[in-house]
Design a protein around this motif. Structure first.
Motif, PDB file in Angstrom:
ATOM      1  N   TRP A  96       0.833  -1.214   0.000  1.00 32.33           N
ATOM      2  CA  TRP A  96       0.000   0.000   0.000  1.00 32.33           C
ATOM      3  C   TRP A  96       0.864   1.260   0.000  1.00 32.33           C
ATOM      4  O   TRP A  96       0.516   2.272  -0.611  1.00 32.33           O
TER       5      TRP A  96
ATOM      6  N   ASP B  73      -9.374 -10.585  -9.156  1.00 30.57           N
ATOM      7  CA  ASP B  73      -9.847  -9.453  -8.376  1.00 30.57           C
ATOM      8  C   ASP B  73     -10.976  -9.789  -7.434  1.00 30.57           C
ATOM      9  O   ASP B  73     -12.017 -10.273  -7.847  1.00 30.57           O
TER      10      ASP B  73
ATOM     11  N   THR C 191     -11.569  -7.074  -5.425  1.00 30.39           N
ATOM     12  CA  THR C 191     -11.988  -5.688  -5.521  1.00 30.39           C
ATOM     13  C   THR C 191     -10.977  -4.898  -6.335  1.00 30.39           C
ATOM     14  O   THR C 191      -9.824  -5.306  -6.486  1.00 30.39           O
TER      15      THR C 191
ATOM     16  N   TRP D 235     -10.007  -2.134  -5.327  1.00 31.01           N
ATOM     17  CA  TRP D 235      -9.201  -1.426  -4.333  1.00 31.01           C
ATOM     18  C   TRP D 235      -8.050  -2.311  -3.846  1.00 31.01           C
ATOM     19  O   TRP D 235      -8.084  -2.834  -2.722  1.00 31.01           O
ATOM     20  N   SER D 236      -7.066  -2.484  -4.691  1.00 28.27           N
ATOM     21  CA  SER D 236      -5.841  -3.173  -4.281  1.00 28.27           C
ATOM     22  C   SER D 236      -4.686  -2.187  -4.488  1.00 28.27           C
ATOM     23  O   SER D 236      -4.825  -1.218  -5.249  1.00 28.27           O
TER      24      SER D 236
ATOM     25  N   HIS E  21      -3.592  -1.533  -8.209  1.00 30.09           N
ATOM     26  CA  HIS E  21      -4.661  -0.927  -9.015  1.00 30.09           C
ATOM     27  C   HIS E  21      -4.733   0.554  -8.673  1.00 30.09           C
ATOM     28  O   HIS E  21      -4.873   1.405  -9.556  1.00 30.09           O
ATOM     29  N   MET E  22      -4.641   0.850  -7.367  1.00 28.65           N
ATOM     30  CA  MET E  22      -4.714   2.247  -6.948  1.00 28.65           C
ATOM     31  C   MET E  22      -3.553   3.045  -7.531  1.00 28.65           C
ATOM     32  O   MET E  22      -3.718   4.176  -7.971  1.00 28.65           O
TER      33      MET E  22
ATOM     34  N   LEU F 257     -13.109   4.370  -9.956  1.00 23.16           N
ATOM     35  CA  LEU F 257     -12.474   4.153  -8.645  1.00 23.16           C
ATOM     36  C   LEU F 257     -13.518   3.909  -7.552  1.00 23.16           C
ATOM     37  O   LEU F 257     -13.287   3.142  -6.623  1.00 23.16           O
TER      38      LEU F 257
ATOM     39  N   PRO G  83     -16.342   0.029  -6.357  1.00 21.59           N
ATOM     40  CA  PRO G  83     -16.472  -0.896  -5.219  1.00 21.59           C
ATOM     41  C   PRO G  83     -17.304  -0.327  -4.074  1.00 21.59           C
ATOM     42  O   PRO G  83     -17.922  -1.080  -3.326  1.00 21.59           O
ATOM     43  N   SER G  84     -17.340   1.008  -3.958  1.00 22.14           N
ATOM     44  CA  SER G  84     -18.112   1.587  -2.859  1.00 22.14           C
ATOM     45  C   SER G  84     -19.612   1.470  -3.119  1.00 22.14           C
ATOM     46  O   SER G  84     -20.418   1.581  -2.206  1.00 22.14           O
TER      47      SER G  84
ATOM     48  N   TRP H 155     -17.126   2.654   5.215  1.00 25.30           N
ATOM     49  CA  TRP H 155     -15.807   2.526   5.832  1.00 25.30           C
ATOM     50  C   TRP H 155     -15.981   2.682   7.338  1.00 25.30           C
ATOM     51  O   TRP H 155     -16.736   3.554   7.789  1.00 25.30           O
TER      52      TRP H 155
ATOM     53  N   THR I 210     -19.457   5.747   1.854  1.00 27.34           N
ATOM     54  CA  THR I 210     -18.329   6.374   1.155  1.00 27.34           C
ATOM     55  C   THR I 210     -18.641   6.922  -0.237  1.00 27.34           C
ATOM     56  O   THR I 210     -18.072   7.928  -0.636  1.00 27.34           O
TER      57      THR I 210
END
Lengths: 189, 410
Positions: free
Chosen positions: A148, B140, B142, B144-145, B148-149, B209, B212-213, B220, B229
């Motif tokens: 991260w 995947d 998600t 959000w990995s 990916h970010m 982006l 997923p939310s 969150w 979120t």
């Protein structure tokens, strides 16, 4: 300058050594499976296999008569077992030289975990399938917090850029008020 | 499409000593946006590919399209930086400190291309790392990995760079007296439309982006507090880009037009991507991860048009306030005006996404095959409040970004 050439050549040879030794390596696991009238000897060149790398294998098909081996076709895929979060991957298979009933193939999986190599054989003696368990290992894992940190590092750069842009805007405003910035008209491009 | 003939001002500008330099930059900026658009098409296809077919290899057709776009954009940026650096040191007219930024004291290039180059580099670095991540942790669960970010942040930087590159050409064109009117499309200067389209990249990116939310992770947990979120992220994106658009052009309808362009692009890709997956999947004999064949999800196709409403609010509020010349107040009011509809839309979308679609189940690992629970009222209310505050701030930040885009010549 010329003296460096032998050293460079030696370095190149050393770099190539693992590839040469890997190519020369024979199968390290051999299994026999029975598919109806056919006997399949499957030789694997890596055990476990590794993600992102080819798993080479040979399949030697045996039958009671030579006629049963004519026009035999083979297909194979690596099918993830329950608990392996992956998709099925088809193997590429071709005849190995001139010998009847000899095949070679490879499959590249992208996710670590348990799979089975599902081989389907079709020929004059019918169509049958056999399974061979496979284990696919991954390279060493990095800690999630570190991943991260790397992943979000560009965000820090973006934030710094944003902060610097605020002072840049102040300078632009000063230049705009003294020059021809074209910012005074309320409407229009 | 209506393309007008060159005006008198244009004819005069042909003799300008900087014309060759400007043409080069404009051509490079257009090529950059084209490559980024190609990558965006690949991304839309890739999302559907992952959903229906999984991830069986690194070089899948959508990945090839994405990385062709990324590498193409990167090469364009490198070329522009090298060419402009050469011209800077040779003191070519039009290439000086007012039209370039310095990089490491050696390179001199337009800011937009430097930014876009860094964005492309970030995306290129994220690719092998993401492949490695997938090898470790599977297909995947998600979007959000970490890597990916990283790739998406790189894309954001690249889109921002493209907007800077085209906007600076618009500024130069305005100062030259042409105001981008050499090519007019439906009464809008071509460069202005290009700059607006470049801005849509940021909006489209945040929409991806925040997916997923809406589907899988609606809230969150921040210590003892749970927050919805999606309204926060979507409001930030829509208000920021809408404000930037309307301030950059100071033309009624700029924000609305920008969101319409974003919606049309997204809708087209969302419409065609499942068809492309189905054609390739059937032809190649793939096994689908989900029952049936890839189908068009009409709600997903029409969804992007929901973002037009907040943009209209921003347009109207900002232009009404602007005439009284109170910049801070105008941006805050416009930001809030845009956040109200966006917060409401995003909240409804999320709640509907949880209650009525199977998308969440599709994306979750088999071991946790449960839909996420409905968020508590407190989480929804808190999410809405934070979204309004973020929207007001995004109005201010978007106004500043728009002013930079309106004034920057570098």
């Amino acid at each position: 300058m010329m003296r460096r050439w032998p050293a460079a050549l030696l370095a190149m040879l050393l770099l190539c050594l693992p590839a040469i030794s890997a190519a020369a390596q024979g199968p390290i696991r051999s299994e026999t499976r029975y598919a109806g009238a056919y006997t399949l000897r499957i030789d694997l060149y890596s055990d476990p296999a590794f993600t992102g790398r080819r798993l080479n294998f040979d399949v030697v098909v045996g039958a009671s008569t030579t006629d049963q081996l004519r026009s035999v076709t083979l297909t194979a895929s690596a099918i993830p077992e329950a608990g392996t979060n992956a998709s099925s991957v088809r193997a590429t298979i071709s005849h190995a030289g001139e010998s009847v009933g000899a095949f070679r193939g490879y499959v590249t999986t992208q996710v670590r975990g348990s799979y089975r190599l599902h081989v389907t054989i079709s020929g004059p003696a019918g169509t049958n399938a056999v399974d061979l368990p496979l284990r696919v290992a991954a390279p060493t894992a990095i800690p999630i917090w570190f991943a991260w940190s790397i992943g979000l590092a560009p965000l820090l750069g973006l934030l710094l850029f944003g902060i610097r842009q605020r002072s840049y805007l102040a300078r632009l405003q000063v230049m705009g008020s003294t020059g021809a910035a074209g910012a005074s008209s309320p409407v229009g491009t | 499409m209506v393309v007008s003939a060159p005006t008198q001002a244009t004819t005069g500008a042909r003799d300008h000593p900087f014309t060759g330099e400007w043409r080069f930059r404009l051509f490079a900026a257009a090529a950059l946006v084209s490559m980024q658009t190609l990558a965006a098409v690949g991304l839309g296809w890739d999302i559907q590919w992952h959903r229906w077919l999984g991830r069986d290899a690194f070089l899948t057709p959508p990945h090839l399209i994405i990385y062709t776009g990324v590498i193409g954009a990167g090469l364009i940026c490198i070329t522009v930086v090298l060419v402009e650096t050469g011209r800077y040191w040779r003191r070519v007219p039009g290439v000086d400190r007012t039209s370039t930024v310095s990089l490491l004291g050696v390179f001199h290039a337009p800011l937009g291309f430097v930014l876009a180059g860094f964005g492309a580099l970030t995306m290129a670095l994220a690719a092998p790392l993401d492949n490695y991540w997938h090898q470790l942790y599977g297909v995947d669960v998600t979007l959000w990995s970490p890597f990916h970010m990283m790739g998406l942040i790189g894309a954001g930087i690249a889109y921002l760079g493209a907007a800077y590159a085209l906007a600076s050409e618009l500024v130069r064109s305005r100062r030259d007296g042409r105001a981008g009117r050499r090519v007019m499309i439906f009464g809008w200067p071509g460069i202005a439309l290009g700059a607006l389209f470049a801005l849509t990249g940021l909006l489209r990116l945040v929409r991806v982006l925040m997916e997923p939310s809406i589907e899988t992770f609606p809230t969150w947990q921040l210590g003892p507090v749970e927050v919805l979120t999606s309204p926060i992220g979507l409001t930030l994106a829509v208000v920021l880009t809408s404000m930037a658009a309307v301030v950059m052009l100071r033309k009624p309808g700029a924000a609305t037009l920008m969101t319409v362009m974003a919606a049309l692009f997204t809708a087209t890709v969302t419409l065609l991507a499942p068809i492309a997956v189905r054609i390739v999947g059937d032809a190649s004999g793939y096994t689908y991860r989900l029952p049936g064949h890839p189908q068009i999800n009409w709600i997903q196709v029409l969804l992007p048009f929901a973002y037009v409403l907040p943009a209209i609010a921003v347009d109207v509020a900002y232009l009404a306030e602007l005439r009284r010349w109170r910049r801070v107040r105008a941006s805050l009011v416009a930001g809030l005006a845009g956040s109200l509809p966006m917060t409401a839309i995003a909240t409804i979308l999320t709640l509907d996404g949880i209650s009525s679609t199977e998308a969440a189940l599709r994306m979750l690992p088999a071991s946790s095959n449960d839909l996420p629970p409905q968020p508590a009222f407190r989480a929804i209310a808190l999410g809405a409040l934070v979204a309004l505050a973020v929207g007001a701030y995004a109005g201010r930040a978007g106004e500043q970004l728009g002013r930079i885009l309106r004034l920057n010549t570098r």
